[in-house]
Design a protein around this motif. Sequence first.
Motif, PDB file in Angstrom:
ATOM      1  N   LEU A  63      -0.796  12.821  -3.105  1.00 43.23           N
ATOM      2  CA  LEU A  63       0.130  13.576  -3.960  1.00 43.23           C
ATOM      3  C   LEU A  63       0.923  12.656  -4.882  1.00 43.23           C
ATOM      4  O   LEU A  63       1.288  13.044  -5.997  1.00 43.23           O
ATOM      5  N   LEU A  64       1.181  11.458  -4.423  1.00 41.79           N
ATOM      6  CA  LEU A  64       1.939  10.499  -5.226  1.00 41.79           C
ATOM      7  C   LEU A  64       1.061   9.711  -6.192  1.00 41.79           C
ATOM      8  O   LEU A  64       1.464   9.426  -7.318  1.00 41.79           O
ATOM      9  N   VAL A  65      -0.145   9.357  -5.766  1.00 35.81           N
ATOM     10  CA  VAL A  65      -0.980   8.445  -6.555  1.00 35.81           C
ATOM     11  C   VAL A  65      -1.853   9.161  -7.576  1.00 35.81           C
ATOM     12  O   VAL A  65      -1.968   8.697  -8.716  1.00 35.81           O
ATOM     13  N   ILE A  66      -2.440  10.273  -7.207  1.00 35.39           N
ATOM     14  CA  ILE A  66      -3.389  10.923  -8.121  1.00 35.39           C
ATOM     15  C   ILE A  66      -2.744  11.286  -9.463  1.00 35.39           C
ATOM     16  O   ILE A  66      -3.319  10.984 -10.522  1.00 35.39           O
ATOM     17  N   PRO A  67      -1.547  11.879  -9.472  1.00 32.88           N
ATOM     18  CA  PRO A  67      -0.945  12.175 -10.782  1.00 32.88           C
ATOM     19  C   PRO A  67      -0.587  10.921 -11.589  1.00 32.88           C
ATOM     20  O   PRO A  67      -0.409  10.998 -12.803  1.00 32.88           O
ATOM     21  N   ALA A  68      -0.495   9.778 -10.931  1.00 30.90           N
ATOM     22  CA  ALA A  68      -0.097   8.541 -11.611  1.00 30.90           C
ATOM     23  C   ALA A  68      -1.263   7.561 -11.762  1.00 30.90           C
ATOM     24  O   ALA A  68      -1.041   6.371 -11.981  1.00 30.90           O
ATOM     25  N   THR A  91       9.104   1.377  -9.341  1.00 30.11           N
ATOM     26  CA  THR A  91       9.439   2.764  -9.692  1.00 30.11           C
ATOM     27  C   THR A  91       9.603   3.571  -8.412  1.00 30.11           C
ATOM     28  O   THR A  91       9.094   3.181  -7.351  1.00 30.11           O
ATOM     29  N   THR A  92      10.285   4.713  -8.503  1.00 29.33           N
ATOM     30  CA  THR A  92      10.427   5.546  -7.304  1.00 29.33           C
ATOM     31  C   THR A  92       9.071   6.055  -6.842  1.00 29.33           C
ATOM     32  O   THR A  92       8.804   6.107  -5.636  1.00 29.33           O
ATOM     33  N   ASN A  93       8.213   6.414  -7.776  1.00 29.27           N
ATOM     34  CA  ASN A  93       6.876   6.880  -7.403  1.00 29.27           C
ATOM     35  C   ASN A  93       6.077   5.750  -6.753  1.00 29.27           C
ATOM     36  O   ASN A  93       5.411   5.954  -5.730  1.00 29.27           O
ATOM     37  N   GLY A  94       6.146   4.563  -7.335  1.00 29.29           N
ATOM     38  CA  GLY A  94       5.416   3.423  -6.780  1.00 29.29           C
ATOM     39  C   GLY A  94       5.907   3.042  -5.399  1.00 29.29           C
ATOM     40  O   GLY A  94       5.107   2.763  -4.503  1.00 29.29           O
TER      41      GLY A  94
END
Length: 148
Positions: A48-53, A75-78
């Motif tokens: 969920l975190l990696v695919i969109p990014a 980054t918060t996502n990273g």
Amino acid sequence: MNGLLFTLTFAVAAPFWALMILLPKWAVTARVIRSPLIVAPGLVIYALLVIPALGEVLPAVLAPTLDGVRDLLGTTNGAAAAWAHMIAFDLFVGRWAWLDSRERAVPSLAMAPVLVLTILLGPLGLAGYLAIRPRWPRRVVATAPNPT
């Protein structure tokens, strides 16, 4: 959303760690931990975190540089994705060590600190298990000859 996924990551793994550390001889623990699917919730969070990014992640992993990885993880996502990655892999390693330790009859009291170390500092927990593992050779199970 990243904050929620970050928080959920350990929450979905913690019950499995609790079973291995606190209830290692319970029959339910063995049945649950035998399934490699215990890491699935962490893998889903990671996806969920990696695919969109992927547009930002792929360049950093295909041609990694220290600055590129630092920028991605900064980054918060990273950071949330890295956390999910670590938690899922640490749980998989802890699961392997726990299953292997059962086959070798490693005492639960020897495994508890190894598993805690694996939760906290994954590779050092693995190193700890690999260091104590030779003390308990794998038990050989006698099998009946095949009548052919």
